[in-house]
Design an enzyme around this catalytic site. Structure first.
Site, PDB file in Angstrom:
ATOM      1  N   SER A   6       0.875  -1.056  -0.124  1.00 51.21           N
ATOM      2  CA  SER A   6       0.015   0.026  -0.046  1.00 51.21           C
ATOM      3  C   SER A   6       0.915   1.193   0.065  1.00 51.21           C
ATOM      4  O   SER A   6       1.626   1.406  -0.956  1.00 51.21           O
ATOM      5  CB  SER A   6      -0.883   0.113   1.212  1.00 51.21           C
ATOM      6  OG  SER A   6      -1.956   0.885   1.033  1.00 51.21           O
ATOM      7  N   GLU A  30     -10.197  -3.424  -5.684  1.00 48.70           N
ATOM      8  CA  GLU A  30      -9.440  -2.415  -5.230  1.00 48.70           C
ATOM      9  C   GLU A  30      -9.448  -1.011  -5.920  1.00 48.70           C
ATOM     10  O   GLU A  30      -9.250  -0.872  -7.143  1.00 48.70           O
ATOM     11  CB  GLU A  30      -8.093  -2.754  -4.743  1.00 48.70           C
ATOM     12  CG  GLU A  30      -6.950  -2.943  -5.707  1.00 48.70           C
ATOM     13  CD  GLU A  30      -5.460  -3.245  -4.867  1.00 48.70           C
ATOM     14  OE1 GLU A  30      -5.202  -2.203  -4.098  1.00 48.70           O
ATOM     15  OE2 GLU A  30      -5.194  -4.208  -5.104  1.00 48.70           O
ATOM     16  N   HIS A  87      -7.495  -5.042  -1.788  1.00 48.36           N
ATOM     17  CA  HIS A  87      -6.338  -4.315  -1.443  1.00 48.36           C
ATOM     18  C   HIS A  87      -5.451  -5.157  -0.529  1.00 48.36           C
ATOM     19  O   HIS A  87      -5.838  -5.594   0.694  1.00 48.36           O
ATOM     20  CB  HIS A  87      -6.563  -2.997  -0.748  1.00 48.36           C
ATOM     21  CG  HIS A  87      -5.410  -1.852  -0.505  1.00 48.36           C
ATOM     22  ND1 HIS A  87      -4.744  -1.627  -1.557  1.00 48.36           N
ATOM     23  CD2 HIS A  87      -4.897  -1.651   0.652  1.00 48.36           C
ATOM     24  CE1 HIS A  87      -3.751  -0.798  -1.045  1.00 48.36           C
ATOM     25  NE2 HIS A  87      -3.867  -0.698   0.341  1.00 48.36           N
TER      26      HIS A  87
END
Length: 299
Positions: free
Chosen positions: A146, A240, A270
């Site tokens: 991320s 996502e 995600h």
């Protein structure tokens, strides 16, 4: 792959207490509790350390924690505002086990208390610290998930621009590389993403940018000059809102003559790799990442 596993995970994420765009003083302990709810495997040791003056955690999987081996320098996610080196030690260990490496999880400073460029400075200092331990650059891989994936890419750009020898490769899980949120998937995937939304990401982007241009190359490394970077593995799920970040990054890297592999797994959320214990797709993605690291790390 199991549809039931995917549906169970989606329900967990949609009904859970985490709100990435919420008050960080509330969200930080919530995320930490979730990430550390299960103990590390018995053969994994996680030892607090300092790396280039930055708080970090040395992660060893089996064997002698001091034995010479390639090292995965791992950067946690959390939209630059939540998350910790300890919290992501389990994921770093899962990947290191598959790659046959050690790992160091970096606890870079977080926004809004410490906005950009604090995180980049810390990541670069940690990388310098790893080289200072005598680890050759060819024995280092960088990884991140991320925001940590975006920070890992920014680290590569900063290290190149500083004239440092570059790591052998990088593995980026669902990387957030565009803080301007210009990807179309922020809207087209909004209905199927159970974890993230554009409004929450926009709040965190503003916190991290701290008044700087969010399109800057070390804030949004999608827009950086990527020439000369080492091979990249980019993984994302099709469910996502940051899918376009991964897809556009692969295109930008290819255009800059960087060796890049893009893997998009259908109908997973995600950073699905973090759920490898309960999601077959997550375990398979980690297997692929481990093979990639073994291929590129010199021994």
């Amino acid at each position: 792959m199991s549809r039931q596993q995917r549906e169970s995970l989606e329900h967990l994420l949609r009904t859970g207490p985490l709100d990435l765009g919420g008050d960080v003083t509330e969200q930080r302990p919530l995320l930490e509790a979730l990430l550390t709810a299960h103990p590390l495997p018995a053969d994994v040791t996680a030892t607090p350390t300092l790396l280039g003056g930055v708080e970090a955690v040395d992660v060893s999987v089996g064997g002698d924690p001091g034995a010479a081996a390639p090292v995965l320098l791992f950067l946690h996610g959390g939209a630059y505002a939540v998350g910790s080196a300890v919290g992501v030690a389990g994921m770093a260990a899962d990947l290191a086990r598959r790659a046959g490496t050690g790992a160091v999880s970096v606890g870079y400073r977080l926004a809004p208390e410490d906005p950009h460029p604090a995180a980049v400075h810390d990541a670069l200092a940690a990388y310098r610290g790893l080289l200072g331990r005598g680890v050759p650059a060819g024995w280092v891989a960088v990884g991140g998930e991320s925001a940590g994936g975006g920070l890992a890419l920014a680290l590569l750009v900063a290290a190149r621009d500083a004239g440092l020898p570059l790591p052998a490769c990088a593995v980026l899980f669902s990387p957030w590389v565009d803080l301007t949120l210009s990807g179309t998937s922020t809207t087209t995937k909004a209905g199927v993403d159970p974890a993230l939304d554009a409004a929450g990401l926009a709040r965190r982007a503003a916190d991290y940018a701290g008044g700087a241009d969010p399109a800057g190359p070390l804030l949004s490394p999608l827009f950086a000059d990527l020439r000369g970077l080492p091979p990249l593995l980019v993984q994302a799920g099709s469910h996502e809102v940051l899918l376009d970040d991964a897809v556009r990054l692969a295109g930008a890297a290819a255009a800059a003559d960087v060796a890049v592999t893009l893997q998009v797994t259908p109908e997973v959320p995600h950073v699905f790799q973090g759920f490898a214990a309960v999601l077959e797709e997550g375990a398979s993605a980690l297997d692929e990442a481990g093979r990639f690291l073994r291929t590129h790390l010199r021994r």
